[in-house]
Design an enzyme around this catalytic site. Sequence first.
Site, PDB file in Angstrom:
ATOM      1  N   ASP A   1       1.025  -1.392  -0.043  1.00 35.45           N
ATOM      2  CA  ASP A   1      -0.163  -0.099   0.316  1.00 35.45           C
ATOM      3  C   ASP A   1       0.805   1.561   0.016  1.00 35.45           C
ATOM      4  OD1 ASP A   1      -1.835  -1.363   0.526  1.00 35.45           O
ATOM      5  OD2 ASP A   1      -1.616  -1.458   1.907  1.00 35.45           O
TER       6      ASP A   1
ATOM      7  N   HIS B   1      -5.336  -4.026   5.889  1.00 33.94           N
ATOM      8  CA  HIS B   1      -5.220  -4.318   4.140  1.00 33.94           C
ATOM      9  C   HIS B   1      -6.673  -4.572   3.460  1.00 33.94           C
ATOM     10  CE1 HIS B   1      -2.894  -4.760   0.787  1.00 33.94           C
ATOM     11  NE2 HIS B   1      -3.763  -6.447   0.875  1.00 33.94           N
TER      12      HIS B   1
END
Length: 346
Positions: free
Chosen positions: A181, A208
Site C-alpha cells: 500500500d 489492508h
Amino acid sequence: MLRSAIQQSLRRGTGSSASQLNSRNFSSSTPHRKVAVLGAAGGIGQSLSLLMKLNPLVSQLSLYDIAGTPGVAADVSHINTRSQVMGYVGEDQLGKALEGCDLVIIPAGVPRKPGMTRDDLFNINAGIVKGLCTAISKYCPNALVNMISNPVNSTVPIASEVFKKSGTYDERRLFGVTTLDVVRAKTFYAGKANVNVAEVNVPVVGGHAGITILPLFSQATPQANILSDEVLTALTKRTQDGGTEVVEAKAGKGSATLSMAYAGALFADACLKGLNGVPDVVECSFVQSNITELPFFASKVRLGKNGVEEVLGLGALSVYEKQGLEALLPELKSSIEKGIKFANQS
Ligand SMILES: NC(=O)c1ccc[n+]([C@@H]2O[C@H](COP(=O)([O-])OP(=O)(O)OC[C@H]3O[C@@H](n4cnc5c(N)ncnc54)[C@H](O)[C@@H]3O)[C@@H](O)[C@H]2O)c1
Ligand SMILES: O=C(O)C[C@H](O)C(=O)O
C-alpha cells in the site's frame, strides 16, 4: 527502477553493492540470519525468494511449500550471493524449514479472482495460516513473522491467537505486511505531484483491504505541489483499489505478485536491519496497537532488535483523512473479530 531501489535499500544496510556479495567475500561480522519463505513456489513466493537471495543480510534461505519447492530452491541456489538455500516440500519437512529461523515470511494461500474481496479468501487461507503459525510456535517461537496471506486484517489476528494459545505470543514479533500500500501510494503520489519518486514518503495506516487502507497524503513528503481535494480523493481511491486494479488486469490469473514480492522484500529487509541493531528503521505495518480503539492497526512502527520497538502515532490528519479513519473502523473491527473467533473455535 526495481533493481536500483532494491540495491539502494541493500546498500543502506551494508555499505556494499548486492552484486559484490557472495558467500566468500561476505564480512564474517554480519550476523547469521535464517529466513524462511512459506509458500515459496507461488506467484509471490518465487519472486520473493529471488529477492531474499539478493539480500546480503540473509545467510540461510529456507524455501517451503506444499509442492514445487525443490525446483525453485535449486534454481535460486545458483545465484552467487551470500545465503545458502534449502528447499522443503510437504508438511513433514515444515519443522526443518522453520528450525532456527529469525524471520518467517508467509505468502502461502490462494489469491483473488475478479469480483472477489480479500475476505472471500478467508475460508481457505485462515486454515492455512493457522496451520503454519502452529508450526512456527513449535519450531521457531522467537522468529519475527511477516504475514502476507490475505485477508491480512484477519490473518494477523488469527496468528496472534495461535501464538497466545501455545504460550509463545510476543506482540512485537508479529507483522501484517502492508508495504505494498505504501509502495503504491508513493508511486501514485509522485506521478500526480510531479516529484522524484525515489524521495517520496507516504504513510498508509488502518488495514489492508478497501477503505481500511488509509493513505495519509497530508503527511506526504516532499510537499512540492499543492494537490486539489479532487486529486487527493482520486489518489486515495486508487491506493485503496490498487489490488483490485491488478486483479482485474490479470483477468483470473491471480493478484499482485511482482510488486508484492518487491514490497515484501523491502519490509523483510527492514525487519532484518532492526534485528541487527540498525537505528531508526521505520516502516508502516499492521501490528498490535493501542493508537486507536482497535487491537490491531497499521501505522508507522519503529523496528529494533526484538521486532516492534515503538508503534508511532497517527500524527495530524486532514478533515478528509479523519473521515476516512472513522469510516474504516467498523469494517476493520469486524475483520479482526472474525479472525479471533476462527482461531478460537476451530
Ligand atoms: N499483503 C499483501 O499486500 C498481499 C499482496 C498480494 C497478495 N497477497 C496474498 O498473498 C497470498 C499468495 O498470493 P500468490 O499470488 O502468491 O498466490 P499463489 O497461488 O501464486 O501462491 C500461493 C502458494 O501458497 C502455497 N500454499 C498453499 N497452501 C500452503 C501451505 N499450507 N503451506 C505452504 N504453502 C502453501 C501454494 O502451493 C502456492 O505455491 C494470497 O493470499 C494473496 O491474496 C497479499
Ligand atoms: O488485492 C489483492 O487481493 C492482493 C493484495 O492484497 C494487493 O493489495 O494487491
